[in-house]
Design a protein around this motif. Structure first.
Motif, short mmCIF file in Angstrom:
data_model
loop_
_atom_site.label_atom_id
_atom_site.label_comp_id
_atom_site.label_asym_id
_atom_site.label_seq_id
_atom_site.Cartn_x
_atom_site.Cartn_y
_atom_site.Cartn_z
N ARG A 170 3.17 7.09 12.25
CA ARG A 170 3.78 6.49 11.06
C ARG A 170 2.91 5.34 10.54
NH1 ARG A 170 7.84 5.67 7.73
NH2 ARG A 170 8.81 3.64 7.45
N ARG A 171 2.43 4.49 11.45
CA ARG A 171 1.57 3.38 11.05
C ARG A 171 0.28 3.91 10.40
NH1 ARG A 171 2.06 0.07 14.97
NH2 ARG A 171 0.59 1.05 16.38
N ASN A 172 -0.32 4.94 10.98
CA ASN A 172 -1.53 5.53 10.41
C ASN A 172 -1.28 6.10 9.02
OD1 ASN A 172 -3.03 4.89 12.67
ND2 ASN A 172 -2.79 6.90 13.61
N ARG A 173 -0.14 6.72 8.84
CA ARG A 173 0.21 7.30 7.54
C ARG A 173 0.38 6.19 6.50
NH1 ARG A 173 4.94 7.97 5.23
NH2 ARG A 173 6.10 7.74 7.17
N ILE A 174 1.06 5.12 6.88
CA ILE A 174 1.27 3.99 5.96
C ILE A 174 -0.07 3.34 5.61
CG2 ILE A 174 2.31 1.71 5.71
CD1 ILE A 174 4.66 2.75 7.43
N GLU A 175 -0.94 3.16 6.61
CA GLU A 175 -2.26 2.58 6.36
C GLU A 175 -3.05 3.43 5.37
OE1 GLU A 175 -2.88 0.38 10.70
OE2 GLU A 175 -3.78 2.35 10.35
N SER A 176 -2.99 4.73 5.53
CA SER A 176 -3.67 5.64 4.62
C SER A 176 -3.10 5.55 3.21
CB SER A 176 -3.56 7.06 5.15
OG SER A 176 -4.14 7.97 4.27
N GLN A 177 -1.78 5.48 3.11
CA GLN A 177 -1.14 5.33 1.80
C GLN A 177 -1.54 4.02 1.14
OE1 GLN A 177 2.99 5.77 2.97
NE2 GLN A 177 3.10 7.76 1.95
N ILE A 178 -1.62 2.96 1.92
CA ILE A 178 -2.00 1.66 1.39
C ILE A 178 -3.40 1.73 0.78
CG2 ILE A 178 -2.61 -0.73 2.01
CD1 ILE A 178 -0.23 -0.66 3.96
N ILE A 179 -4.35 2.33 1.49
CA ILE A 179 -5.72 2.46 0.96
C ILE A 179 -5.71 3.23 -0.35
CG2 ILE A 179 -7.94 3.59 1.31
CD1 ILE A 179 -7.90 2.67 4.15
N ASN A 180 -5.00 4.34 -0.40
CA ASN A 180 -4.95 5.15 -1.62
C ASN A 180 -4.35 4.37 -2.78
OD1 ASN A 180 -6.09 7.36 -0.35
ND2 ASN A 180 -4.13 8.26 0.18
N ILE A 181 -3.27 3.66 -2.54
CA ILE A 181 -2.61 2.89 -3.61
C ILE A 181 -3.51 1.75 -4.07
CG2 ILE A 181 -0.66 1.37 -4.13
CD1 ILE A 181 0.96 3.15 -2.11
N LEU A 182 -4.15 1.06 -3.13
CA LEU A 182 -5.04 -0.04 -3.51
C LEU A 182 -6.23 0.45 -4.32
CD1 LEU A 182 -5.05 -2.23 -0.28
CD2 LEU A 182 -3.79 -2.63 -2.40
N SER B 198 6.09 -0.59 -5.31
CA SER B 198 6.63 0.48 -6.15
C SER B 198 6.30 1.87 -5.62
CB SER B 198 6.12 0.34 -7.58
OG SER B 198 4.74 0.58 -7.64
N GLU B 199 5.27 1.97 -4.77
CA GLU B 199 4.83 3.29 -4.30
C GLU B 199 5.23 3.61 -2.85
OE1 GLU B 199 3.14 5.66 -6.06
OE2 GLU B 199 3.31 4.43 -7.84
N LEU B 200 5.20 2.61 -1.99
CA LEU B 200 5.49 2.87 -0.57
C LEU B 200 6.99 3.05 -0.34
CD1 LEU B 200 3.25 0.34 1.41
CD2 LEU B 200 2.99 2.81 1.28
N GLN B 201 7.32 3.95 0.53
CA GLN B 201 8.72 4.19 0.88
C GLN B 201 9.03 3.53 2.23
OE1 GLN B 201 10.84 5.78 -1.22
NE2 GLN B 201 9.13 5.84 -2.64
N ILE B 202 8.90 2.20 2.25
CA ILE B 202 9.21 1.47 3.48
C ILE B 202 10.15 0.32 3.12
CG2 ILE B 202 7.11 2.10 4.71
CD1 ILE B 202 5.93 -0.58 4.03
N TRP B 203 10.81 -0.21 4.15
CA TRP B 203 11.84 -1.22 3.96
C TRP B 203 11.28 -2.50 3.34
CZ3 TRP B 203 16.89 -1.40 3.76
CH2 TRP B 203 17.55 -2.61 3.87
N LYS B 204 10.19 -3.01 3.90
CA LYS B 204 9.61 -4.27 3.42
C LYS B 204 8.12 -4.06 3.18
CE LYS B 204 9.46 -9.14 4.37
NZ LYS B 204 8.36 -9.82 4.93
N THR B 205 7.67 -4.48 2.02
CA THR B 205 6.26 -4.35 1.69
C THR B 205 5.46 -5.40 2.46
OG1 THR B 205 6.88 -3.65 -0.53
CG2 THR B 205 4.60 -4.33 -0.20
N PRO B 206 4.39 -4.97 3.13
CA PRO B 206 3.61 -5.95 3.92
C PRO B 206 2.84 -6.91 3.02
CG PRO B 206 2.55 -3.79 3.95
CD PRO B 206 3.86 -3.62 3.25
N ASN B 207 2.63 -8.11 3.53
CA ASN B 207 1.74 -9.07 2.88
C ASN B 207 0.31 -8.57 3.08
OD1 ASN B 207 3.71 -10.95 2.00
ND2 ASN B 207 3.85 -11.71 4.10
N LEU B 208 -0.55 -8.89 2.14
CA LEU B 208 -1.92 -8.42 2.20
C LEU B 208 -2.88 -9.56 2.50
CD1 LEU B 208 -1.82 -6.13 -0.94
CD2 LEU B 208 -1.66 -5.42 1.45
N LEU B 209 -3.82 -9.30 3.38
CA LEU B 209 -4.89 -10.24 3.68
C LEU B 209 -6.19 -9.46 3.57
CD1 LEU B 209 -5.89 -13.00 4.64
CD2 LEU B 209 -5.65 -12.16 6.98
#
Length: 117
Positions: A10-22, A84-95
């Motif tokens: 799940r974490r790997n999938r979210i990380e991949s989605q984050i890269i695509n969205i960014l 707006s794109e991720l289907q998770i409870w809380k959007t992570p802060n970005l560093l």
């Protein structure tokens, strides 16, 4: 054990989605033309999914620190896109951080070449 694998997947999938969205956001929504020269290399999400360290690289390595500062200053734009794109409870802060792995690999490769001589 199985729960750990599911969490990792799940974490790997979210990380991949984050890269695509960014990547999409920087290409189509960023106003600063310099930022469009950046590529996101990988994301490391914390276990609690509250922080995402985003590693960036660019062809112009001498200005990477300035680019990272600009990205961190405009992190809210990227966080809104993630929310707006991720289907998770809380959007992570970005560093945003500079990706030094390519530079490190070049140094190692040069050391190996020098040893072989």
């Amino acid at each position: 054990m199985a729960d750990n694998k599911i969490a990792d997947r799940r974490r790997n999938r979210i990380e991949s989605q984050i890269i695509n969205i960014l990547n999409h956001t920087i290409k189509y929504e960023a106003y600063d033309q310099e930022l469009k020269m950046i590529s996101f290399t990988y994301v490391k999400l914390t276990d609690d999914k509250t922080l995402a360290k985003v590693y960036v690289d660019t062809y112009n390595r001498k200005n990477i620190d300035r680019f990272v500062k600009k990205l961190n200053d405009s992190a809210s734009l990227f966080k809104r896109a993630l929310a707006s794109e991720l289907q998770i409870w809380k959007t992570p802060n970005l560093l945003f951080c500079s990706d030094e792995s390519i530079e490190r690999n070049i140094k190692i490769e040069n050391l190996i070449k020098n040893i072989k001589k």
